[in-house]
Design an enzyme around this catalytic site. Structure first.
Site, PDB file in Angstrom:
ATOM      1  N   SER A  13    -107.008 -14.936 -64.267  1.00  0.00           N
ATOM      2  CA  SER A  13    -105.640 -14.419 -64.208  1.00  0.00           C
ATOM      3  C   SER A  13    -105.352 -13.380 -65.287  1.00  0.00           C
ATOM      4  CB  SER A  13    -104.629 -15.566 -64.320  1.00  0.00           C
ATOM      5  OG  SER A  13    -104.723 -16.219 -65.573  1.00  0.00           O
ATOM      6  N   ASP A  62    -108.056 -27.193 -62.815  1.00  0.00           N
ATOM      7  CA  ASP A  62    -108.537 -27.535 -64.153  1.00  0.00           C
ATOM      8  C   ASP A  62    -110.046 -27.685 -64.047  1.00  0.00           C
ATOM      9  OD1 ASP A  62    -109.314 -28.642 -66.550  1.00  0.00           O
ATOM     10  OD2 ASP A  62    -107.952 -30.358 -66.460  1.00  0.00           O
ATOM     11  N   ASN A  89    -116.022 -18.038 -66.339  1.00  0.00           N
ATOM     12  CA  ASN A  89    -115.374 -17.308 -67.425  1.00  0.00           C
ATOM     13  C   ASN A  89    -114.313 -18.127 -68.151  1.00  0.00           C
ATOM     14  OD1 ASN A  89    -114.296 -14.762 -68.828  1.00  0.00           O
ATOM     15  ND2 ASN A  89    -112.528 -15.447 -67.639  1.00  0.00           N
ATOM     16  N   TYR A 154    -115.939 -24.072 -80.376  1.00  0.00           N
ATOM     17  CA  TYR A 154    -116.129 -22.913 -79.500  1.00  0.00           C
ATOM     18  C   TYR A 154    -117.588 -22.444 -79.517  1.00  0.00           C
ATOM     19  CZ  TYR A 154    -115.230 -18.303 -77.418  1.00  0.00           C
ATOM     20  OH  TYR A 154    -115.240 -17.186 -76.615  1.00  0.00           O
ATOM     21  N   ALA A 156    -120.245 -24.160 -80.323  1.00  0.00           N
ATOM     22  CA  ALA A 156    -121.085 -25.174 -79.676  1.00  0.00           C
ATOM     23  C   ALA A 156    -120.986 -25.069 -78.162  1.00  0.00           C
ATOM     24  CB  ALA A 156    -120.685 -26.566 -80.146  1.00  0.00           C
ATOM     25  N   ILE A 187    -113.707  -8.553 -78.003  1.00  0.00           N
ATOM     26  CA  ILE A 187    -113.180  -7.817 -76.857  1.00  0.00           C
ATOM     27  C   ILE A 187    -111.654  -7.841 -76.939  1.00  0.00           C
ATOM     28  CG2 ILE A 187    -113.150  -7.619 -74.338  1.00  0.00           C
ATOM     29  CD1 ILE A 187    -115.952  -7.264 -75.544  1.00  0.00           C
TER      30      ILE A 187
END
Length: 242
Positions: A13, A62, A89, A154, A156, A187
């Site tokens: 989104s 989810d 992603n 994050y 890991a 990014i």
């Protein structure tokens, strides 16, 4: 070109996921936009994709919920006919130094970023196996390659994605299914806007600038058409991980 193919993109989104969805749509792929929270933004992505002449539908899911993912994949197959491309992603951050990190913060990031990818691969792979073709691209991070202070959970999760990518590539290669990982550096997205100043970040990047979501989308689109690349981790980071 990806005309006639169906691509499922999680976390589509906004940010990198949105850029990937619209890039694949521009190449002719029908799009399944998976989102967790912002229905309005997901519908906007679908509207933009439809203007490119493809089918596009939004699905709330989810990704950390095994059964919810199973149901969503089945619905996408019914509505769009099949799934040819899976882009994992979806990702979250709950940063903190390890000595102060709450257990919930570690668990939730692993559940979404890593288990979410497992759930999607687990339920999409029977479709790919039956077709004897498919492309899986996992969006990892240079944090998973190098580590990053304050991001134990994050880093890991993203390192786990790299191990998952290589294993899936080995397991599915005999059926002509490719699995690769893209590892972005800094990014320009909502996720990075609250980090240190752009000037200080740029000074740490050999190419001297933050990357753009469209640049990650270009690399991802290339991998969607690459038939002889699998099990690879490609950093797109301006040289940060050198």
């Amino acid at each position: 070109m990806l005309k006639g193919q169906v691509a499922l993109i999680t976390g589509a989104s906004r940010g990198i996921g949105k850029a990937i969805a619209l890039k694949l749509a521009s190449l002719g792929a029908d799009i399944a936009v998976i989102y967790a929270g912002n229905a309005e933004k997901a519908v906007e992505v679908c509207s933009e994709a439809q203007k490119l002449g493809v089918q596009a539908e939004a699905f709330n899911c989810d990704v950390s919920d095994f059964l919810a993912v199973k149901e969503t994949v089945e619905t996408i197959k019914q509505n769009l006919g099949t799934i040819d491309i899976l882009i994992n992603n979806a990702g979250i951050t709950q940063d903190g130094l390890i000595m102060m990190m709450k257990e919930d913060a570690f668990d939730r990031v692993i559940d979404v970023n890593l288990k979410g990818a497992f759930n999607m691969i687990r339920h999409c792979s029977p479709i790919f196996l039956k077709k004897r073709t498919g492309k899986i691209i996992n969006i990892s991070s240079v944090a998973g390659v190098m580590g990053n202070a304050g991001q134990a959970n994050y880093s890991a999760s993203k390192a786990g994605l790299i191990g998952l990518t290589k294993t899936i590539a080995k397991e599915l290669a005999s059926r002509n299914i490719c699995c690769n990982a893209v590892a972005p550096g800094f990014i320009k997205t909502d996720m990075t806007q609250d980090l240190a100043s752009e000037e200080s970040i740029n000074s740490a990047i050999p190419l001297g600038r933050i990357g753009l979501p469209d640049e990650v989308a270009e690399l991802t689109a290339f991998l969607c058409s690459a038939d002889y690349i699998t099990g690879q981790v490609i950093c797109i980071d301006g040289g940060l991980a050198i």
